[in-house]
Design a protein around this motif. Structure first.
Motif: not given
Length: 186
Positions: A9-11, A41-45, A59-64, A125-126
């Motif tokens: 995910n980082i690269p 999206a992948s940065l959030f992950f 949890p907010i970052i998880e939801a995003l 997130a919505a």
């Protein structure tokens, strides 16, 4: 497994921001944060995975992450496949984008049982996701679309907003409601 996902995910995130570089250079400053959809999206992950390494939940970052990984994962698959179906030729980059974005959506679904998302986290997130759609299609900040898709931009906009709602509902049923039901049963 988390380290392997970070190594992927980082690269992928960095490449995603590089892919948007040309568009970002022509984006008004107030819209910059909303333009690079998939890499954000992948940065959030990535942040979620780092929190997991620290044995924490954000949890907010998880939801995003969950909503946007599902949305932009599916969106990129459909847009690339649609380009091919409308007569565009697909090269190795299109197929790389199809497989990598399908993986984005899949990892959100696989990891959602470990998320601690509550309804209010999902509401944030919505708001983020639907606001992003508004900026993309009202102000024309949407990701690059092939010349085969541009004549169908209204349909793309409707599909995108519908996909946002579907992604939000998916996260609700998989991460929020499912956990609420488990608590009720116990």
């Amino acid at each position: 497994m988390i380290l392997l996902l970070l190594a992927i995910n980082i690269p992928g995130t960095l490449y995603g921001f590089y892919w948007y570089w040309g568009q970002l250079q022509n984006t008004p400053p107030q819209f910059l944060i909303f333009v690079p959809d998939s890499p954000t999206a992948s940065l959030f992950f990535v942040f979620v995975l780092i929190a997991f390494l620290w044995k924490k939940n954000w949890p907010i970052i998880e939801a995003l992450a969950a909503v946007t990984l599902i949305k932009y994962g599916i969106w990129a698959v459909v847009m690339n496949a649609s380009t091919g179906l409308l007569g565009g030729s697909l090269n190795w980059q299109h197929y790389m984008l199809i497989f990598s974005h399908a993986g984005m959506a899949l990892q959100a679904l696989i990891y959602s049982p470990y998320f601690r998302i509550k309804s209010w986290h999902l509401a944030i997130a919505a708001i983020w996701t639907l606001h992003n759609d508004f900026i993309d299609y009202f102000f024309g900040m949407h990701p690059y679309l092939s010349s085969y898709l541009m004549p169908h931009i209204s349909s793309v906009a409707v599909f995108t907003v519908s996909l946002s709602v579907l992604s939000i509902l998916t996260v609700y049923f998989v991460s929020v409601r499912n956990k609420q039901l488990k608590l009720t049963i116990q």
